[in-house]
Design a protein around this motif. Structure first.
Motif: not given
Length: 184
Positions: A18, A22-23, A100-102, A115, A161, A164, A166
Motif C-alpha cells: 500500500h 491505496r492498494t 494503485e487501486s482504490q 486504478h 479506503h 482516502l 478521492r
C-alpha cells in the motif's frame, strides 16, 4: 503480470503493498510493444493492463475472486468505465511504473473503483481507469446481490479506503464539442 514487492511501498495487507493507503496492484516496467508508430503508448495496451488488474489481483483482493471461478454461479461484469490520460510526458519503454487501486464505494450489487497508473520516478499519474462493476447471476444473466462472504471482504477493504482522498479524475466526463458548422 507480476505484483512484486516494491521499495517504500508502505504496509502490506492481504498480500499487496500500500502507498498512502491505496492498494498497489501492479508494479512493472513498460514493455516496448506498448508503443505505436508515433512512439505513443497504445490505448489498447493501457486498457488491457487496467483490465488485467481488475481481474487479478484487484477483485480477488476485494474478496470477489470466487466470482471468477468457472463453476461460480455469480460473476463480476463491467458496467461503466472511464479512462483518462495525463498531459504529462508519456512513459517510455523500460520505464518502471506502478498501479494503485482504490475502492470508491459499493452497495450490495455494485463496486465503484479507480486504478491510477503512476510513473515510478516521480509518482505522477499517467493514466486512470474508473469502473463500476456489477454482480450478475451467470445462468439468468440478471443483476443480483454479491454473496455475503464477498460483501464482508469488501467491507474490510472499504474500512481502509473510505477516508482516502478521492482522485481528482473521479467522475470525469467527456465534454461534448459544439456542433460543427458546414462550410457554405
Amino acid at each position: 503480470m507480476a505484483v512484486p514487492e516494491i521499495a517504500d511501498a508502505g504496509s502490506v495487507w492481504r498480500g499487496l503493498a500500500h502507498r498512502a493507503g491505496r492498494t498497489v496492484t501492479l508494479t512493472d516496467t513498460v514493455p516496448a510493444d506498448w508503443f505505436d508508430a508515433n512512439n505513443d503508448a497504445r490505448l489498447t495496451r493501457t486498457v488491457a493492463t487496467f483490465t488485467e488488474i481488475v481481474a487479478w489481483p484487484w477483485l480477488r483482493y476485494l474478496g470477489a475472486g470466487p466470482l471468477f471461478h468457472p463453476d461460480a454461479v455469480h460473476g463480476s461484469f463491467g458496467l461503466d468505465t472511464h479512462l483518462t490520460f495525463a498531459v504529462a510526458p508519456d512513459l517510455t519503454a523500460g520505464e518502471p511504473f506502478w498501479v494503485e487501486s482504490q475502492l470508491l464505494g459499493f452497495d450490495a450489487k455494485r463496486l465503484h473503483f479507480m486504478h491510477l497508473l503512476r510513473r515510478a520516478a516521480d509518482a505522477s499519474v499517467i493514466a486512470t481507469f474508473e469502473m463500476f462493476s456489477i454482480c450478475v447471476h451467470k445462468g439468468r444473466r440478471k443483476v443480483v446481490p454479491m454473496p455475503d462472504a464477498v460483501i464482508a471482504d469488501v467491507e474490510e477493504v472499504w474500512a481502509r479506503h473510505r477516508d482516502l482522498p478521492r482522485p481528482e479524475q473521479v467522475g470525469a466526463a467527456i465534454a461534448p464539442l459544439p456542433m460543427a458548422r458546414s462550410a457554405a
